[in-house]
Enzyme design. Structure first.
Site, PDB file in Angstrom:
ATOM      1  N   ARG A  36     -56.379  29.296  13.315  1.00  0.00           N
ATOM      2  CA  ARG A  36     -56.203  27.866  14.086  1.00  0.00           C
ATOM      3  C   ARG A  36     -57.650  27.784  15.187  1.00  0.00           C
ATOM      4  O   ARG A  36     -58.448  26.608  15.507  1.00  0.00           O
ATOM      5  CB  ARG A  36     -55.293  27.211  14.945  1.00  0.00           C
ATOM      6  CG  ARG A  36     -54.121  27.310  14.003  1.00  0.00           C
ATOM      7  CD  ARG A  36     -52.416  27.152  14.410  1.00  0.00           C
ATOM      8  NE  ARG A  36     -51.717  26.511  13.076  1.00  0.00           N
ATOM      9  CZ  ARG A  36     -50.461  26.619  13.413  1.00  0.00           C
ATOM     10  NH1 ARG A  36     -49.954  27.194  14.309  1.00  0.00           N
ATOM     11  NH2 ARG A  36     -49.330  26.083  12.055  1.00  0.00           N
ATOM     12  N   LYS A 197     -35.600  23.660  -0.843  1.00  0.00           N
ATOM     13  CA  LYS A 197     -34.240  22.132  -0.178  1.00  0.00           C
ATOM     14  C   LYS A 197     -35.046  20.800  -0.910  1.00  0.00           C
ATOM     15  O   LYS A 197     -35.706  20.335  -0.671  1.00  0.00           O
ATOM     16  CB  LYS A 197     -33.728  22.485   0.597  1.00  0.00           C
ATOM     17  CG  LYS A 197     -33.014  23.127   1.424  1.00  0.00           C
ATOM     18  CD  LYS A 197     -32.034  22.398   2.643  1.00  0.00           C
ATOM     19  CE  LYS A 197     -31.304  24.176   3.280  1.00  0.00           C
ATOM     20  NZ  LYS A 197     -31.349  23.860   4.717  1.00  0.00           N
ATOM     21  N   GLY A 350     -46.368  27.233   3.489  1.00  0.00           N
ATOM     22  CA  GLY A 350     -47.348  27.781   4.193  1.00  0.00           C
ATOM     23  C   GLY A 350     -47.381  28.490   3.032  1.00  0.00           C
ATOM     24  O   GLY A 350     -48.598  29.615   2.506  1.00  0.00           O
ATOM     25  N   GLY A 373     -46.122  20.079   8.685  1.00  0.00           N
ATOM     26  CA  GLY A 373     -44.332  19.225   8.383  1.00  0.00           C
ATOM     27  C   GLY A 373     -45.625  17.687   8.468  1.00  0.00           C
ATOM     28  O   GLY A 373     -45.496  16.644   8.142  1.00  0.00           O
TER      29      GLY A 373
HETATM   30  P1  AMP Z   1     -40.555  25.583   1.668  1.00  0.00           P
HETATM   31  O1  AMP Z   1     -40.401  26.031   2.760  1.00  0.00           O
HETATM   32  O2  AMP Z   1     -39.197  23.712   1.707  1.00  0.00           O
HETATM   33  O3  AMP Z   1     -41.113  25.133   1.067  1.00  0.00           O
HETATM   34  O4  AMP Z   1     -39.840  26.649   1.142  1.00  0.00           O
HETATM   35  C1  AMP Z   1     -39.942  28.182   1.170  1.00  0.00           C
HETATM   36  C2  AMP Z   1     -38.915  28.713   0.470  1.00  0.00           C
HETATM   37  O5  AMP Z   1     -38.554  28.046  -0.508  1.00  0.00           O
HETATM   38  C3  AMP Z   1     -39.481  30.121   0.414  1.00  0.00           C
HETATM   39  O6  AMP Z   1     -38.537  30.888   1.545  1.00  0.00           O
HETATM   40  C4  AMP Z   1     -38.645  30.592  -0.578  1.00  0.00           C
HETATM   41  O7  AMP Z   1     -38.237  31.326  -1.215  1.00  0.00           O
HETATM   42  C5  AMP Z   1     -37.560  29.773  -1.416  1.00  0.00           C
HETATM   43  N1  AMP Z   1     -37.389  29.842  -2.369  1.00  0.00           N
HETATM   44  C6  AMP Z   1     -37.607  29.135  -3.357  1.00  0.00           C
HETATM   45  N2  AMP Z   1     -37.721  29.045  -4.550  1.00  0.00           N
HETATM   46  C7  AMP Z   1     -36.554  29.258  -4.661  1.00  0.00           C
HETATM   47  C8  AMP Z   1     -34.825  29.541  -5.091  1.00  0.00           C
HETATM   48  N3  AMP Z   1     -35.117  29.704  -6.578  1.00  0.00           N
HETATM   49  N4  AMP Z   1     -33.690  30.034  -4.645  1.00  0.00           N
HETATM   50  C9  AMP Z   1     -34.048  30.292  -3.173  1.00  0.00           C
HETATM   51  N5  AMP Z   1     -34.755  30.051  -2.628  1.00  0.00           N
HETATM   52  C10 AMP Z   1     -36.238  29.573  -2.775  1.00  0.00           C
END
Ligand code: AMP
Length: 393
Positions: A36, A197, A350, A373
């Site tokens: 950063r 999610k 990330g 974000g």
């Molecule tokens: P995000 O911060 O929303 O981009 O989510 C990233 C996280 O999603 C990572 O820690 C991944 O391990 C998780 N993730 C990706 N695919 C899956 C899955 N099929 N089941 C559970 N967690 C997942």
């Protein structure tokens, strides 16, 4: 277009520059990753070379409005001393007598780094008194902290209203690239979304439905969409309260003639563990006792086919549990495919960025967005408070 530092005269002026120096520190206060700081250097150097008297401010961590030396910017000041030839002073009390005094004495080409803004409650409360004190030290305000542009804080919004303002290089590139990609994409325009999610990306999906030709959905969020269509999902990550919304999105995509693609096969495991063995399951249904943790080879092919045709791509979020080696392939293969796209590619989040770096493909990507974000908010079609407050040219 927002006014940038190219549009302003800073010679001899006191410029208050808001940056994102929220760097990770180890328990001894050593910086473990200075990306950063490095990212802010182009704007800092440009302003200094044009004779600005530079007052730099940032937050670090969450000290909750109190002085706490665990969150001091002193390690950052030391790093800046290593990186720049310019004289650097440190304002111990942010907007207090020490900082005010040093700001007054500052010469052209010198830097005053203020202590952590969040040592004052007024920062996060966007308190106008605190903003006025900050503004009183400077003639011009420049914001180069894209990662916090979605925050309604004093150093982001309050102070920008009180001084002539502009965005720095980092912020200008982030905002202008993401917005121009959304508004004037070359087609086909493909979005690849993943991550844990549905609830975190729902507004992104809804906004992108208005813009793209194809959306490929993988990662944990895909299984709520599959369940909404009546597929078996086993023990996969599901947000039952979002099923209705997922159904509506699928219908909306159909109405808008947007191709919405979901996994057609998966790599599954019986437990959620870094050492879990990958079981390949053909077809979109996930057996009762299994958790889908990555997209399968047929899905990789399906998504890749769209990416091969694409002229514009936005990617945010891993297609599987990227942290577990046995379930990182989907994300890596899609990352490689995106790196091959002959057109504009914008990558954020990330894990997606980590995949691109790990494969050594960073140079093949048009824009890697550093503001987690904040970039999601832009993809949602939201106007960021820290951007809205800057004047247009
Ligand atoms: P995000 O911060 O929303 O981009 O989510 C990233 C996280 O999603 C990572 O820690 C991944 O391990 C998780 N993730 C990706 N695919 C899956 C899955 N099929 N089941 C559970 N967690 C997942």
């Amino acid at each position: 277009m927002k006014r940038t530092i190219e549009d302003i005269d800073v010679k001899g002026k006191r410029v208050l520059l808001r940056v994102d120096f929220n760097v990770p520190l180890d328990e001894n206060g050593n910086i473990t990753d200075d990306t950063r700081i490095i990212n802010a250097l182009p704007t800092i150097k440009e302003l200094l070379s044009r004779g600005a008297r530079l007052i730099i401010c940032s937050h670090l961590g969450r000290p909750n409005g109190e002085f706490n030396m665990k969150y001091s910017l002193i390690p950052v000041a030391k790093r800046l001393v290593d990186l720049l030839i310019n004289k650097i002073y440190f304002g111990k009390d942010v907007v207090g007598a020490d900082a005010q005094e040093k700001a007054k004495k500052l010469n052209a080409g010198e830097i005053l780094l203020l202590e952590n803004l969040r040592f004052f409650k007024g920062e996060e409360q966007n308190d106008m008194e605190f903003a006025k004190q900050l503004a009183s030290m400077a003639d011009i305000y420049v914001n180069d902290a894209f990662g916090t542009a979605h925050r309604n804080h004093a150093s982001i919004v309050g102070v920008a209203k009180l001084l002539p303002n502009a965005v720095g290089y980092l912020m200008g590139k982030e905002v202008n690239t993401i917005l121009s990609t959304l508004e004037n994409p070359q087609r086909p325009f493909v979005a690849v979304l993943g991550g844990a999610k549905v609830s975190d990306k729902i507004y992104v999906v809804m906004n992108l439905l208005k813009k793209v030709d194809t959306i490929c959905i993988g990662g944990g969020m895909a299984y709520t969409f599959l369940k909404a269509q009546g597929y078996a999902v086993g023990k996969s990550m599901i947000e039952d309260e979002k099923l209705e919304l997922a159904k509506n999105i699928i219908e909306e995509a159909r109405r808008k003639n947007v191709k919405l693609l979901l996994p057609i096969d998966n790599l599954c495991a019986s437990v959620f563990s870094p050492t879990a063995k990958a079981v390949r399951v053909k077809g979109a249904n996930v057996p009762e006792n299994l958790i889908a943790l990555d997209i399968g080879p047929k899905t990789i092919k399906l998504f890749s086919k769209e990416l091969k045709k694409a002229k514009t791509v936005i990617w945010n979020g891993p297609l599987g549990v990227f942290e577990f080696e046995n379930f990182s392939k989907g994300t890596e293969k899609i990352a490689k495919q995106i790196a091959k796209v002959k057109g504009k590619t914008v990558v954020g989040g990330g894990d997606s960025i980590a995949a691109i770096h790990r494969l050594g493909k960073s140079k093949k990507i048009t824009h890697i967005s550093t503001g987690g974000g904040a970039s999601l908010k832009l993809l949602e079609g939201e106007i960021l408070p820290g951007v809205a407050v800057i004047d247009n040219v």
